[in-house]
Structures are given as structure tokens and as C-alpha cells.
Design an enzyme around this catalytic site. Structure first.
Site: not given
Ligand code: PLP
Length: 387
Positions: A201, A327
């Protein structure tokens, strides 16, 4: 109201071609583990994507394990390194994505793993000398986990150099490549990284679809027990349409990589120039404003006034940005990245804003953002003058 989406590091709109391919894959309802033709047709769809992704990254198909997202990939890699490979020490940084940071904290509290944090400097960079010194300071089995591009400030890590240092010192190396895969040309045959992660995504593919790159014969084991899917590294019937969507999105991203990255870098440069003239005193966090040193899709802006409501104010004007990473943006306290880069005085007098772009972003959208920011900034200026 016209809507403007400038939060592409959080997620990206699905490409129409991806939707078309996914709808077609959904009609192919066979279980890929079934030996009859229905199942085998679904299996072929998955294996075609695996081969395509492996070719893009210059690895073998067996090294690509499809998962539900970047979070799952990172969890699986870190947890299995501790459970199955005897990792007793993890060297990382305090500015990793939450799904890496929280997993490592859990490994410390539940599995007694020693965790060493390499503190970033005021530009958000990690010292590779310090990494090397720390690696040499102990013989215990060590995993280094450092992200390729920081999702808040875009700082890029020299993963080839880090991977080489890790190899020379007998350590395993995991890099969270969620913000860079399909945004950069990454050749894992040249970069001796052991583990990496991807999320569809982030490049106009579907949510709920990603993969882990796991170097062959690593000894990693599945977090989820059950059937032998994904070479026994991820039990559970595969998300066929999601994997097909990931494949189409990656194909589009890699085919158009030069054109997209050129357009987006131009938009980023334009944004830096326009925000600088619209908001006197504005700064950019980390290496965010340095082409080449930061990911071209991300710009971390530091507004010279305190306005915790800025995200909402922009949203009311139809403009979507982030006040940190997706997040942490709902949280009222500053993100770990901002805590590392700014002192208390700066934290109290400024507002961070992450603007992130895609190939769909236009100059007109940036003009609209800057007009609104200018009005908000001048409101604060008047407030400050009036005391
Ligand atoms: N790692 C990084 C650097 C990200 O930016 C994100 C998403 O914001 C993730 C991991 C997590 O990915 P997912 O949304 O597919 O769990």
C-alpha cells in the site's frame, strides 16, 4: 470542496490497473494449495508475482515470502531471529518504525535480549563508526536492525555499507525497506542484507499485502503455525488477489521509476521553495530537504510556531498531511524522531508537519497548501506580536 492528498508515506491511492487485476484475480477462487486446476491456476498467479518481485530485487523466488503487511514481515524476521537463530543482542536506533521498535522492546522484556540503541545526531543520521565499534565490543550473536529510509524525515541509510559492516563482523542485518522498495532500484545481489520488508500500500497497491525478503538458508521459521504455505515460512491460505495487486503495483512502479521519481523530486523541490517563501522562519527536519540524502517522497517541515491543531485546520481546508508518521499522528506527544532531533525549547515553539508526495501530486496542490499555511502562519505572527 477540492481535496488534496499529501500523505503518501502513510498510504497511497490504489492504481486503477491494480484494481482491474485484483478483480480478475478474485474471480479465480481456487485455493492455491489444492492440486486440481482451480487451485493450480491460483498458485500460478502467486508464483508469477514471486518471480517478478525476485527479478526486480535480483534475488531468487524462494527468498520472497508473502505476508499481510510490513508490520508482519518485520515482526516475523525479528522474532524468529531471536527464537530460532539464537540472537542475544539487537543493535538498532530509537527512530525505527513502531512495528520494529515495539517488537525489539518485547524481545528485551520477554526474551532477555540485550538491546543497544545507536543515537542519531541532530540531522537524524546514525554513526556507522559507532555501529562498527559496538559490533566489535562483543561476540554474542547479534542482529542489526536499521531502516533504509525513515518514514518521518526520509533520511536514507547507506544499507550497502551497513550490510558490509555487519557481514565483516559476523552480525545478521535486517532493514525495514517499507518506504523504499518500489521507490528505488534496489539490488539485493549487491547488498548483503539478510532480511528486508515490503508493503504494497506504500506504492499504490492494496493494503493487507506485503512480503519479507529472507536470504536463503537463513534458518528463520514461521510465526504462524499451520500448513506448509510460503515454503513453510507463513502458514495460512494466501491472499491471492492481494499478492496479484502487489505484483501489478510493483510492475507499474518499477516500469515508471525514472519518470515518477523525477516528477516527485521536482515537486519536493518546488514545495521546499514555496513553503520557504510562504512561512518565514520555516525549517526542514533531518536531511529531509537534501536531495539524494533523503527519500524523494517525504518532506518533514518544522513550522516556527506551536499549533497542535494544524493537521485538523488543513483537513478542514481539504488538505491531508501528517503531523508525524501515521502511527504517531493521533498522539499528542512528540514522536520519538522529533524528540531525538529537537531540544525542549524547539519542541515547545514549533510544529512538525510531514508532507509526502506521489507521482499524482501537482504544483497547483502545493500552491494551495502553501496559501493555507501562509494564512495560518500569519495568524500566529499576529498572535505573537499582540503577545
Ligand atoms: N515500516 C515503515 C518504515 C513504515 O512506514 C510502515 C508504515 O507506515 C510500516 C513499517 C508498516 O507497514 P504496514 O502498514 O504494511 O504494516
Amino acid at each position: 470542496m477540492k481535496k488534496i492528498y499529501l500523505d503518501n508515506a502513510a498510504t497511497t491511492p490504489l492504481a486503477d490497473e491494480v484494481i482491474t487485476e485484483m478483480v480478475s484475480a478474485m474471480k479465480n477462487f481456487g485455493n492455491p494449495s489444492s492440486t486440481h486446476s482451480y487451485g493450480q491456476e491460483a498458485k500460478i498467479l502467486i508464483e508469477n508475482v514471486r518471480r517478478q518481485v525476485a527479478d526486480d530485487l535480483k534475488v531468487t523466488p524462494a527468498e520472497i515470502i508473502f505476508t499481510s503487511c510490513g508490520t508482519e514481515s518485520n515482526n516475523m524476521i525479528i522474532k524468529s531471529c531471536v527464537r530460532n537463530l539464537g540472537v542475544q543482542r539487537i543493535i538498532t536506533s530509537p527512530i525505527e518504525h513502531k512495528c520494529v521498535a515495539e517488537t525489539i522492546t518485547e524481545m528485551r522484556t520477554r526474551k532477555n535480549v540485550e538491546v543497544v540503541y545507536l543515537k542519531p545526531d541532530k540531522t537524524g543520521d546514525i554513526s556507522l563508526d559507532e555501529l562498527e565499534k559496538t559490533l566489535k565490543s562483543s561476540d554474542v550473536k547479534t542482529l542489526v536492525s536499521l531502516m533504509h529510509a525513515n518514514n518521518e524525515i526520509g533520511n536514507l541509510l547507506d544499507i550497502k555499507k551497513v550490510a558490509t559492516i555487519c557481514k565483516e563482523n559476523g552480525a545478521l542485518f535486517h532493514s525495514d525497506t517499507v518506504q523504499t522498495i518500489a521507490h528505488m532500484d534496489i539490488d539485493f545481489s549487491e547488498i548483503p542484507v539478510d532480511f528486508a520488508s515490503c508493503s504494497a500500500h506504500k506504492f499504490h497497491g492494496p493494503k493487507g499485502s506485503g512480503f519479507a525478503f529472507i536470504r536463503k538458508s537463513s534458518g528463520l521459521k514461521s510465526l504462524i503455525t499451520g500448513g506448509p504455505q510460503e515454503r513453510s515460512l507463513r502458514a495460512g491460505t494466501e491472499n491471492v488477489a492481494g499478492i496479484v495487486g502487489l505484483g501489478k503495483a510493483m510492475e507499474l512502479a518499477m516500469t515508471n521509476l525514472d519518470a515518477y521519481s523525477k516528477h516527485i523530486q521536482e515537486i519536493k523541490d518546488y514545495t521546499i521553495a514555496r513553503i520557504t517563501e510562504s512561512v518565514p522562519g520555516v525549517r526542514f527536519n533531518g536531511r529531509s530537504a537534501e536531495a539524494g540524502a533523503s527519500l524523494y517522497t517525504v518532506l518533514s517541515v518544522l513550522l516556527p510556531f506551536k499549533d497542535p491543531m494544524i493537521g485538523m485546520k488543513l483537513d478542514m481546508q481539504g488538505i491531508a498531511v501528517s503531523q508525524g508518521s501515521a502511527c504517531s499522528s493521533g498522539a499528542s506527544k512528540p514522536s520519538m524522531v522529533m524528540l531525538m532531533l529537537l531540544d525542549d525549547e524547539e519542541l515547545n515553539a514549533t510544529t512538525p508537519l510531514r508532507v509526502s508526495f506521489s507521482h499524482l501530486t501537482t504544483r497547483e496542490e502545493i500552491d494551495d497548501l502553501c496559501e493555507v499555511l501562509k494564512k495560518i502562519a500569519s495568524g500566529h505572527l499576529i498572535e505573537n506580536v499582540n503577545g
